[in-house]
Each structure stands twice: as structure tokens, then as C-alpha cells.
Design an enzyme around this catalytic site. Structure first.
Site, mmCIF file in Angstrom:
data_model
loop_
_atom_site.group_PDB
_atom_site.id
_atom_site.type_symbol
_atom_site.label_atom_id
_atom_site.label_comp_id
_atom_site.label_asym_id
_atom_site.label_seq_id
_atom_site.Cartn_x
_atom_site.Cartn_y
_atom_site.Cartn_z
ATOM 1 N N GLU A 50 34.655 37.912 35.930
ATOM 2 C CA GLU A 50 35.176 38.593 37.119
ATOM 3 C C GLU A 50 34.024 39.078 37.997
ATOM 4 O O GLU A 50 33.060 39.631 37.490
ATOM 5 C CB GLU A 50 35.996 39.842 36.769
ATOM 6 N N GLU A 63 38.039 43.754 28.771
ATOM 7 C CA GLU A 63 37.483 45.070 29.050
ATOM 8 C C GLU A 63 37.984 46.200 28.144
ATOM 9 O O GLU A 63 38.649 47.152 28.597
ATOM 10 C CB GLU A 63 37.757 45.431 30.518
HETATM 11 C C1 GCO Z 1 38.884 45.159 35.704
HETATM 12 C C2 GCO Z 1 40.062 44.393 35.441
HETATM 13 C C3 GCO Z 1 40.776 43.874 36.657
HETATM 14 C C4 GCO Z 1 40.605 44.707 37.914
HETATM 15 C C5 GCO Z 1 39.405 44.251 38.712
HETATM 16 C C6 GCO Z 1 39.185 45.145 39.926
HETATM 17 O O1 GCO Z 1 37.804 44.562 35.633
HETATM 18 O O2 GCO Z 1 39.012 46.359 35.914
HETATM 19 O O3 GCO Z 1 39.743 43.273 34.637
HETATM 20 O O4 GCO Z 1 42.106 43.886 36.219
HETATM 21 O O5 GCO Z 1 41.744 44.544 38.727
HETATM 22 O O6 GCO Z 1 38.253 44.340 37.953
HETATM 23 O O7 GCO Z 1 38.998 46.446 39.518
#
Ligand code: GCO
Length: 447
Positions: free
Chosen positions: A351, A163
Site C-alpha cells: 500500500e 497491519e
Molecule cells: C491502512 C489500511 C487501509 C487504509 C489506508 C489509508 O493501511 O491503514 O490498510 O485500509 O485505508 O492505509 O489509511
């Protein structure tokens, strides 16, 4: 059949969010170690110093993943645990930890997916200018080469950087995340360009170092525009990739990586921000990306009125997560489609998950039926996408409740509950549901 027979079912975590062991052995500090020690930066002064203590309890966690039928585990390497100063000397303890973690995963027949960078940037490199330093791509290339040398026999799935939208947007522009900088758009663009050069160098270095086939991909944060009506499809797709003069777009990063050029929509903003770069850089950045990893949780509905795009204000009827994100399962139908139509790469949901305000009940259990409902709704949308484009995997965020950055440990995303006093792990109802989802290759979500 909802998903292909070789579809990967996994869980995701990140080093700073779960490892703890912040001062173990000769580990170097990172910007989140320092940030969370700075009053006011993190909710109620929470830190990842101990976190879930995965550093000491990783064998227990791998055994629990095995019991839950997890087939793949996405985790990240804490750069400064492996190379304390960010460049140069390798820590024997860091090498040991990740080698033992990978060996435990192999023993448990759980496929490792290694994220090389998930925001815990070495503090020593931050002091040398961080991503603004023109040397930073080479620092990352050297680190990626070490990871490939040390772990390439035990891991063949690599995610370069998690990200950039967030660690650049929040960490370098708005100042909400470590290293809490508020740089000009031009300087953030220079950081982003070095991040892209770092990815391009690392991709080539990993393939040159690991003497067997590897798969290398991304993990982009995709907060897309969702069509309100069928006739809004092209409008929503265009808006999802348009320049909104922020660093939240995925194509700003993945067009250079995959096509070797920045999207035309961003050129005016780059010029106005005084950002320029040698065209020869794009050859370094252009990479062979094997899968498009994407992190999607929600989005915004859009439609058009009198020929103009309108962002739909969420009606009060829409359920919201504890992050105040709207529960919009359609984001997992349209997002993969938009991305596949642009890049024609297998889509891996690196994710997706939900934060819920929850705790153990008086019987010591967590009956998180709304997390089960969330997973069902989102995976049904993802299954619809799977009928139209190539989707290759799903990693639930997160295996275990953990440190949610500036929110500290207040947000609970995990399939597994952690008691931060005793460090006891307790699978929630959703963990056993997810086990059935995996056992049935997704069919369980339709019950
Ligand atoms: C993100 C990160 C994660 C977060 C999850 C929840 O996508 O921001 O990869 O570390 O913890 O997404 O916000």
C-alpha cells in the site's frame, strides 16, 4: 530501467472498505458492521453497509481495472461473508462471490493477491473473546484452510494479515477502531501473540492445502524514522525498530514470523506488562515468508544533537495530505532499505497512496494533479531503493475512493472517484497517469 521486468504493478482495496453487501444472503456480521452502526464511532455516521457496492459491481470494477492496465489486484476476503459464524458452515453465497471475482480477474489477466484478514473480524468470534481467546489461532487456521481449498486453484499470492499494528494498536489499545477495546498492554500482547500463532498456523495450512507453489507474505504498517542527514542513517534505522512501548513497530511482528523470536528490544516491556508465552509457540509462529509486504505513506525525520536522537518537527513548508500526513517520499527509499537489510526478502509495497480533499469539477472530471505528483515523487524514491535492494511490486492505495474506517468516506485515496448516490465510477486524471506508469514499467514517473 527503473524497475525489474517482472515488477508487479497493482492496486489495493479491502473488503469492508469497498464491498458493501453487509447484509446480503447469509453473510455474518463483523466488528465493523456493528461498529459503524454504533453512533459516534464513525465520522458523520458513515458505514460500509453499501460502500462502493463492489459486491454487486465487481465485474464492472474488474473491467475498469483492465481498461486502466492494472496487472495485479490486492483485495481481502470478508471472513464472515465466507464463514458467517467465523467457524463452521461455509456460505454458498460467499464462496460464489469470491470464486466469481477470482474468475473475472483471471479472465481479465489480472493477478489476484488475496489478503485473508483486513480488520473485518467476525462478530460471533469477537463475542467468544476474539483474539484474546486461546482458540483464536485455530479459528484463523481453519478459515485460511477454507480459502486455500476453495480458491487455491485461482490464487497463488496470499497476504496473511493486514497491519496488526493498526487493528491491535487502534482496535484493542486506543479504542479508535473496531472492536473499540482499551485493553492493557499485557492483554494486547496476548492478542498479538495469538495473531502471530494464527499467521504461523495459516502459513503452514495454506502450503499443505494448495497443491502448487504459492507465495505467502505480510502487509505491515511501517511508519519509519527517516534520517535527516546521511550520518543519521544507522540512528534512524535503529529507531525504526526500537521499542517505543506501543504496537506500531513492524519487527515486533515480523521478527517472530521470520526469525522465530521476538526482538530483544521488547523483552523488558513484555516482562513489565506481565506477558509470557511458552517458547514452543515460536516454532508454530516461525513461517516461510516469501515476500515482505509493507504499507508505507510517510514517517518522521530524525537526527542527533549532542549525541541524542531528535525528532525533527516538520517545517511549515512540507505539503500535507488530507490525513495530515507529511508528504515524505524518502520514506519509500529508506523504508525498503531498512527492511531488506533486516530480512533479506523481496519488498512489495502493498500500500502507498494519498488522500486529497477533492470532488468532481463542473465538467464532471477530477483533475487530481497533486495525486500524480505524489505518485511520481514516491515512486522515484522507490526506484532509487530498487537500485540497491530487491523490490518486487507496488500496489497503489486505493483503486477507488472508499470507507476510510473511523473517517468514514470523507478521505479520498482512490484513482477512481465514486458517486455514493449513483455508485457511478469515474477514473480520475491519476488513473490514466498510472496506466502510463504501468505501460512504461515506471519510466513515466521521470517525465
Ligand atoms: C491502512 C489500511 C487501509 C487504509 C489506508 C489509508 O493501511 O491503514 O490498510 O485500509 O485505508 O492505509 O489509511
Amino acid at each position: 530501467m527503473a524497475f525489474s521486468k517482472d515488477f508487479r504493478w497493482g492496486v489495493a482495496t479491502a473488503s469492508y472498505q469497498i464491498e458493501g453487501g453487509a447484509h446480503e444472503a447469509d453473510k455474518g456480521l463483523n466488528v465493523w458492521d456493528v461498529g459503524s452502526a454504533t453512533p459516534g464511532r464513525v465520522f458523520e455516521g458513515h458505514s460500509g453497509d453499501v460502500g462502493c457496492d463492489h459486491y454487486h459491481k465487481f465485474r464492472e470494477d474488474v473491467a475498469l481495472m483492465k481498461e486502466l492496465g492494472i496487472k495485479a489486484y490486492r483485495f481481502s476476503v470478508n471472513w464472515a461473508r465466507l464463514i458467517p459464524a467465523g467457524t463452521g458452515r461455509i456460505s454458498e453465497d460467499g464462496k460464489r462471490f469470491y470464486t466469481e471475482l477470482l474468475e473475472a480477474l483471471k479472465e481479465a489477466d489480472i493477478e489476484p493477491w488475496m489478503t485473508l484478514f483486513h480488520w473485518d473480524y467476525p462478530y460471533e468470534l469477537y463475542l467468544r473473546g476474539g483474539w484474546l481467546n486461546p482458540e483464536s489461532p485455530k479459528w484463523f487456521e481453519a478459515y485460511a484452510t477454507v480459502c486455500a481449498e476453495l480458491f487455491g486453484d485461482l490464487c497463488d499470492k496470499f497476504i496473511l494479515i493486514n497491519e496488526p499494528q493498526v487493528f491491535l494498536g487502534e482496535g484493542h489499545k486506543t479504542g479508535g477502531h473496531a472492536p473499540f477495546l482499551k485493553l492493557s498492554d499485557g492483554d494486547v500482547m496476548r492478542c498479538a501473540h495469538n495473531v502471530l500463532l494464527a499467521c504461523g498456523r495459516a502459513e503452514k495450512a495454506i502450503r499443505a492445502t494448495v497443491k502448487r507453489p504459492v507465495q505467502i507474505g505480510t502487509a505491515q504498517a511501517f511508519w519509519l524514522s527517516i534520517p535527516e542527514r546521511a550520518e543519521d542513517y544507522e540512528l534512524a534505522k535503529k529507531d525504526s525498530f526500537d521499542c517505543h512501548r506501543n504496537f506500531g513497530s513492524v519487527n515486533y511482528f515480523t521478527d517472530p514470523l521470520i526469525f522465530g523470536k521476538y526482538p530483544d528490544e521488547f523483552r523488558a516491556w513484555q516482562e513489565e506488562s506481565g506477558f509470557s508465552y511458552p517458547e514452543s509457540d515460536m516454532e508454530i509462529i516461525k513461517s516461510q515468508i516469501d515476500f515482505y509486504g509493507v504499507n508505507t505513506y510517510s514517517g518522521d525525520y530524525v537526527t542527533q544533537k549532542e549525541g541524542k536522537l531528535v525528532r525533527v518537527v516538520p517545517p511549515m513548508t512540507v505539503p500535507k495530505t488530507d490525513m495530515r500526513w507529511n508528504v515524505y517520499p524518502d520514506s519509500l527509499y529508506y523504508g525498503p532499505k531498512f527492511l531488506y537489510e533486516r530480512y533479506h526478502l523481496p519488498i512489495v509495497m502493498t500500500e502507498n497512496g494519498v488522500a486529497i480533499s477533492e470532488w468532481k469539477d463542473l465538467n464532471g472530471e477530477i483533475k487530481d494533479y497533486s495525486r500524480i505528483d505524489f505518485i511520481k515523487r514516491y515512486l522515484r524514491a522507490f526506484a532509487r531503493a530498487a537500485e540497491e535492494v530487491e523490490v518486487a511490486g507496488y500496489f497503489y492505495w486505493s483503486f477507488i475512493d472508499n470507507f476510510e474506517w473511523a473517517e468514514g468516506t470523507s478521505k479520498k485515496f482512490g484513482l477512481v472517484h465514486i458517486d455514493y448516490g449513483t455508485l457511478e465510477r469515474t477514473p480520475k486524471e491519476s488513473a490514466w497517469f498510472y496506466k502510463k506508469v504501468i505501460e512504461t514499467n515506471g519510466e513515466e514517473i521521470f517525465k
